[in-house]
Design an enzyme around this catalytic site. Structure first.
Site, PDB file in Angstrom:
ATOM      1  N   ASP A  53      -8.925   4.986  -2.563  1.00 56.73           N
ATOM      2  CA  ASP A  53      -7.814   5.477  -3.377  1.00 56.73           C
ATOM      3  C   ASP A  53      -8.393   6.129  -4.635  1.00 56.73           C
ATOM      4  OD1 ASP A  53      -8.639   3.380  -4.979  1.00 56.73           O
ATOM      5  OD2 ASP A  53      -6.676   2.422  -5.106  1.00 56.73           O
ATOM      6  N   TYR A  65      -5.424   6.831   4.801  1.00 54.66           N
ATOM      7  CA  TYR A  65      -5.654   5.842   3.746  1.00 54.66           C
ATOM      8  C   TYR A  65      -4.949   4.522   4.046  1.00 54.66           C
ATOM      9  CZ  TYR A  65      -5.145   3.022  -0.337  1.00 54.66           C
ATOM     10  OH  TYR A  65      -5.142   1.937  -1.162  1.00 54.66           O
ATOM     11  N   GLU A  96       0.819  -1.203   0.000  1.00 55.18           N
ATOM     12  CA  GLU A  96       0.000   0.000   0.000  1.00 55.18           C
ATOM     13  C   GLU A  96       0.861   1.265   0.000  1.00 55.18           C
ATOM     14  OE1 GLU A  96      -3.070   0.357  -0.567  1.00 55.18           O
ATOM     15  OE2 GLU A  96      -3.617  -1.754  -0.539  1.00 55.18           O
TER      16      GLU A  96
END
Length: 367
Positions: free
Chosen positions: A150, A132, A49
């Protein structure tokens, strides 16, 4: 404004689609693997990520695999040398991510016994882990009902609800919609399904709406052209900055390098000597600003586009008979064989500068 005539659709059609059409990715536990009892590795999820921020899946794959070969566990990364981590990251861009990833690994290893926190709040307490990444790791690695959003998910949500508010102002409203959509069951698969949907079906141009599991509920498809969403605020033209880079080469093929300070743009990375350009100011472009006196020869100009500005560097090259000792505080230099350049933490702009002065530099490098 935000059109809210749509009730929250069920996640089931999307999850059914994901079970059949998910992408096979090196960091992912697929639905088939999950049924065989394979559990997601929080380290792999976090690493992927962080790497995927502002970077494509295709570009990340080889970096991800190379990192895991060298540092298969978070404790391995925590114990790694900073310079080795930065060198392995070189070319992936947005180098603050690498510095923060290293700090995160150290915190997990030293403060959490090598075990990642399993909640959003716990993950956000780690260095460099923002909203996030915390949501993504919580959902994908720990099956927490976290809203993951995203760029791909933004596009899906903006079309599903025909959100007419321009980005980035629309993000809070989008996040609320994602939270409402995210099921308590399989939230990690839901997050990855939304990402896959945006990457393969709900694409920026020519979305394959006939194949979309949300096609019956999509407001943009009903009301207008889905390609009109997401609405984006007009982009400001990027400023252009100027500077110079100096490539000094010895007769036996060594090049002068130095290390940038840890903070700021390209912090901690390796560079050739350059002038004092930043995102806000120009640097000197002539040989007057060279690190030492030599017969500097103009070798053209290279251009590199950063997030907020474009940089144009005038390239100067000099053949050096005798190595010059460089002592400039934190920017002490050293002489490195050209054949070893691939092993250095050189960002793309520096590779461009070197290649302009030494065209075969990276073809002869050992890597």
């Amino acid at each position: 404004m935000t059109i809210t005539t749509l009730d929250t659709p069920s996640a089931k059609p999307l999850l059914d689609w994901y079970d059949r059409h998910h992408r096979e990715l090196p960091w992912r536990v697929s639905p088939g693997m999950a049924t065989r009892g394979v559990k997601p590795d929080p380290y792999r999820v976090c690493l992927s990520e962080v790497m995927l921020q502002q970077t494509t899946v295709q570009a990340v794959k080889r970096y991800f695999e190379r990192f895991l070969q060298r540092w298969p566990e978070v404790t391995d990364l925590a114990a790694a040398e900073n310079d080795a981590v930065m060198a392995a990251w070189a070319g992936l861009g947005y180098y603050a991510r690498a510095r923060n990833l290293k700090k995160c690994a150290e915190a997990v290893a030293n403060e959490h016994g090598g075990i990642f926190p399993d909640t959003e709040e716990g993950l956000k307490s780690l260095p460099g882990i923002g909203d996030y990444t915390a949501a993504a790791v919580a959902a994908i690695a720990f099956n927490r009902q976290a809203a993951v959003m995203d760029g791909n998910v933004e596009r899906v949500i903006s079309r599903l609800y025909a959100i007419a508010t321009p980005l980035p102002a629309a993000k809070p409203a989008m996040r609320k919609k994602v939270a409402l959509l995210t099921p308590a069951d399989r939230p990690g698969d839901f997050a990855q399904a939304m990402m896959d949907l945006g990457a393969t079906i709900c694409t920026p141009k020519r979305p394959a709406c006939s194949l979309c599991p949300f096609r019956g509920a999509c407001e943009a498809l009903k009301l207008s052209d889905p390609e009109l969403f997401p609405v984006k605020a007009a982009k400001k033209e990027k400023p252009v900055r100027y500077g110079a880079a100096f490539i000094a080469v010895t007769a036996d093929g060594e090049i002068l390098l130095r290390r940038r300070i840890d903070s700021g743009l390209l912090g901690g990375m390796t560079e050739v000597p350059t002038t004092a350009w930043t995102a806000r100011i120009d640097g000197e472009t002539s040989a007057v600003a060279a690190p030492f006196e030599a017969a500097w020869q103009a070798s053209g100009t290279v251009t590199h586009v950063f997030t907020h500005f474009e940089l144009r560097l005038s390239i100067w090259r000099a053949a050096i008979a005798t190595k010059v000792a460089m002592h400039d505080g934190p920017n002490d230099g050293w002489w490195e064989p050209v054949t070893n350049l691939e092993a250095q933490a050189l960002p793309t702009i520096m590779k461009k500068a070197i290649a302009a002065a030494i065209p075969l530099a990276f073809k002869t490098s050992k890597g």
